[in-house]
Design a protein around this motif. Sequence first.
Motif, PDB file in Angstrom:
ATOM      1  N   PRO A  75      -3.416   0.993  69.015  1.00 61.39           N
ATOM      2  CA  PRO A  75      -4.850   1.231  68.805  1.00 61.39           C
ATOM      3  C   PRO A  75      -5.314   2.479  69.560  1.00 61.39           C
ATOM      4  O   PRO A  75      -4.954   2.708  70.707  1.00 61.39           O
ATOM      5  CB  PRO A  75      -5.503  -0.022  69.373  1.00 61.39           C
ATOM      6  N   ILE A  76      -6.093   3.278  68.902  1.00 58.56           N
ATOM      7  CA  ILE A  76      -6.723   4.438  69.523  1.00 58.56           C
ATOM      8  C   ILE A  76      -8.219   4.169  69.519  1.00 58.56           C
ATOM      9  O   ILE A  76      -8.846   4.109  68.459  1.00 58.56           O
ATOM     10  CB  ILE A  76      -6.401   5.738  68.759  1.00 58.56           C
ATOM     11  N   ALA A  77      -8.778   3.975  70.704  1.00 57.03           N
ATOM     12  CA  ALA A  77     -10.195   3.654  70.824  1.00 57.03           C
ATOM     13  C   ALA A  77     -11.018   4.916  70.622  1.00 57.03           C
ATOM     14  O   ALA A  77     -10.763   5.950  71.239  1.00 57.03           O
ATOM     15  CB  ALA A  77     -10.484   3.048  72.186  1.00 57.03           C
ATOM     16  N   ILE A  78     -12.001   4.838  69.765  1.00 58.84           N
ATOM     17  CA  ILE A  78     -12.851   5.977  69.459  1.00 58.84           C
ATOM     18  C   ILE A  78     -14.037   6.041  70.422  1.00 58.84           C
ATOM     19  O   ILE A  78     -14.570   7.102  70.684  1.00 58.84           O
ATOM     20  CB  ILE A  78     -13.316   5.911  67.990  1.00 58.84           C
ATOM     21  N   ASP A  79     -14.426   4.886  70.992  1.00 59.10           N
ATOM     22  CA  ASP A  79     -15.570   4.823  71.902  1.00 59.10           C
ATOM     23  C   ASP A  79     -15.118   5.217  73.314  1.00 59.10           C
ATOM     24  O   ASP A  79     -14.417   4.455  73.981  1.00 59.10           O
ATOM     25  CB  ASP A  79     -16.147   3.408  71.912  1.00 59.10           C
ATOM     26  N   PRO A  80     -15.514   6.407  73.807  1.00 63.72           N
ATOM     27  CA  PRO A  80     -15.040   6.830  75.125  1.00 63.72           C
ATOM     28  C   PRO A  80     -15.718   6.095  76.278  1.00 63.72           C
ATOM     29  O   PRO A  80     -15.203   6.091  77.391  1.00 63.72           O
ATOM     30  CB  PRO A  80     -15.383   8.328  75.169  1.00 63.72           C
ATOM     31  N   PHE A  81     -16.851   5.462  76.035  1.00 68.48           N
ATOM     32  CA  PHE A  81     -17.590   4.796  77.105  1.00 68.48           C
ATOM     33  C   PHE A  81     -17.113   3.362  77.335  1.00 68.48           C
ATOM     34  O   PHE A  81     -17.323   2.806  78.403  1.00 68.48           O
ATOM     35  CB  PHE A  81     -19.085   4.817  76.802  1.00 68.48           C
ATOM     36  N   ASN A  82     -16.489   2.766  76.316  1.00 69.08           N
ATOM     37  CA  ASN A  82     -15.972   1.400  76.448  1.00 69.08           C
ATOM     38  C   ASN A  82     -14.597   1.351  75.794  1.00 69.08           C
ATOM     39  O   ASN A  82     -14.448   0.869  74.677  1.00 69.08           O
ATOM     40  CB  ASN A  82     -16.941   0.407  75.801  1.00 69.08           C
ATOM     41  N   PRO A  83     -13.561   1.871  76.467  1.00 69.41           N
ATOM     42  CA  PRO A  83     -12.245   1.928  75.835  1.00 69.41           C
ATOM     43  C   PRO A  83     -11.618   0.556  75.606  1.00 69.41           C
ATOM     44  O   PRO A  83     -10.713   0.419  74.795  1.00 69.41           O
ATOM     45  CB  PRO A  83     -11.403   2.748  76.815  1.00 69.41           C
ATOM     46  N   GLY A  84     -12.103  -0.481  76.278  1.00 72.03           N
ATOM     47  CA  GLY A  84     -11.571  -1.822  76.072  1.00 72.03           C
ATOM     48  C   GLY A  84     -12.057  -2.454  74.775  1.00 72.03           C
ATOM     49  O   GLY A  84     -11.448  -3.395  74.267  1.00 72.03           O
ATOM     50  N   ASP A  85     -13.134  -1.959  74.231  1.00 68.96           N
ATOM     51  CA  ASP A  85     -13.686  -2.475  72.980  1.00 68.96           C
ATOM     52  C   ASP A  85     -12.894  -1.895  71.815  1.00 68.96           C
ATOM     53  O   ASP A  85     -12.979  -0.707  71.516  1.00 68.96           O
ATOM     54  CB  ASP A  85     -15.160  -2.095  72.867  1.00 68.96           C
ATOM     55  N   LEU A  86     -12.115  -2.738  71.168  1.00 69.27           N
ATOM     56  CA  LEU A  86     -11.261  -2.275  70.075  1.00 69.27           C
ATOM     57  C   LEU A  86     -11.885  -2.485  68.702  1.00 69.27           C
ATOM     58  O   LEU A  86     -11.189  -2.417  67.693  1.00 69.27           O
ATOM     59  CB  LEU A  86      -9.894  -2.963  70.152  1.00 69.27           C
ATOM     60  N   THR A  87     -13.207  -2.744  68.646  1.00 68.19           N
ATOM     61  CA  THR A  87     -13.848  -2.921  67.338  1.00 68.19           C
ATOM     62  C   THR A  87     -13.930  -1.587  66.592  1.00 68.19           C
ATOM     63  O   THR A  87     -13.919  -1.566  65.371  1.00 68.19           O
ATOM     64  CB  THR A  87     -15.260  -3.511  67.490  1.00 68.19           C
ATOM     65  N   HIS A  88     -14.013  -0.508  67.342  1.00 65.62           N
ATOM     66  CA  HIS A  88     -14.057   0.816  66.714  1.00 65.62           C
ATOM     67  C   HIS A  88     -12.757   1.576  66.969  1.00 65.62           C
ATOM     68  O   HIS A  88     -12.762   2.780  67.197  1.00 65.62           O
ATOM     69  CB  HIS A  88     -15.231   1.624  67.255  1.00 65.62           C
ATOM     70  N   ALA A  89     -11.652   0.878  66.941  1.00 63.76           N
ATOM     71  CA  ALA A  89     -10.345   1.496  67.199  1.00 63.76           C
ATOM     72  C   ALA A  89      -9.625   1.746  65.880  1.00 63.76           C
ATOM     73  O   ALA A  89      -9.868   1.082  64.874  1.00 63.76           O
ATOM     74  CB  ALA A  89      -9.496   0.605  68.089  1.00 63.76           C
ATOM     75  N   VAL A  90      -8.745   2.723  65.915  1.00 62.25           N
ATOM     76  CA  VAL A  90      -7.937   3.070  64.745  1.00 62.25           C
ATOM     77  C   VAL A  90      -6.481   2.730  65.071  1.00 62.25           C
ATOM     78  O   VAL A  90      -5.988   3.061  66.147  1.00 62.25           O
ATOM     79  CB  VAL A  90      -8.063   4.581  64.424  1.00 62.25           C
ATOM     80  N   GLN A  91      -5.811   2.060  64.155  1.00 59.17           N
ATOM     81  CA  GLN A  91      -4.395   1.735  64.337  1.00 59.17           C
ATOM     82  C   GLN A  91      -3.558   2.882  63.745  1.00 59.17           C
ATOM     83  O   GLN A  91      -3.679   3.216  62.580  1.00 59.17           O
ATOM     84  CB  GLN A  91      -4.040   0.429  63.622  1.00 59.17           C
ATOM     85  N   VAL A  92      -2.741   3.481  64.600  1.00 58.00           N
ATOM     86  CA  VAL A  92      -1.899   4.607  64.178  1.00 58.00           C
ATOM     87  C   VAL A  92      -0.477   4.327  64.642  1.00 58.00           C
ATOM     88  O   VAL A  92      -0.276   3.850  65.770  1.00 58.00           O
ATOM     89  CB  VAL A  92      -2.406   5.919  64.826  1.00 58.00           C
ATOM     90  N   PRO A  93       0.520   4.605  63.795  1.00 60.35           N
ATOM     91  CA  PRO A  93       1.903   4.461  64.268  1.00 60.35           C
ATOM     92  C   PRO A  93       2.143   5.392  65.469  1.00 60.35           C
ATOM     93  O   PRO A  93       1.649   6.520  65.512  1.00 60.35           O
ATOM     94  CB  PRO A  93       2.745   4.880  63.072  1.00 60.35           C
TER      95      PRO A  93
END
Length: 120
Positions: A30-48
């Motif tokens: 998972p690559i978290a897009i939210d820089p202020f809450n990196p633990g929140d994976l709701t806005h994360a992108v799954q990339v190989p």
Amino acid sequence: MIRRILAAVVLVPLMIAIVALALVNRHGVPIAIDPFNPGDLTHAVQVPLFLLVFGVLAVGVVLGGVGAWLKQSKWRRAARRAEWELSAAKADVAQLKARLADAEEEGRRWPPRALQRPAA
């Protein structure tokens, strides 16, 4: 010929290692897009993982190339200036040759005897 053999000796094992890296690291990260809450994976992108590694490597190569290109700007400017001076000097030489040819046609001697070097 030696360059091609050396390139093959270096590039073939490198390509095998890259393919092996890509096959082993196919799982998604998972690559978290939210820089202020990196633990929140709701806005994360799954990339190989291998795409992430190769992407970061490609971005680094591009940024390094841009940095080197910007650093070499003074050398490119100096080369352009030298080319301009060379073309101006060539134009001067052509003009002087034309004047010499005109003087020789009119029967004047060039260079005058005062400018000639003594024979050794």
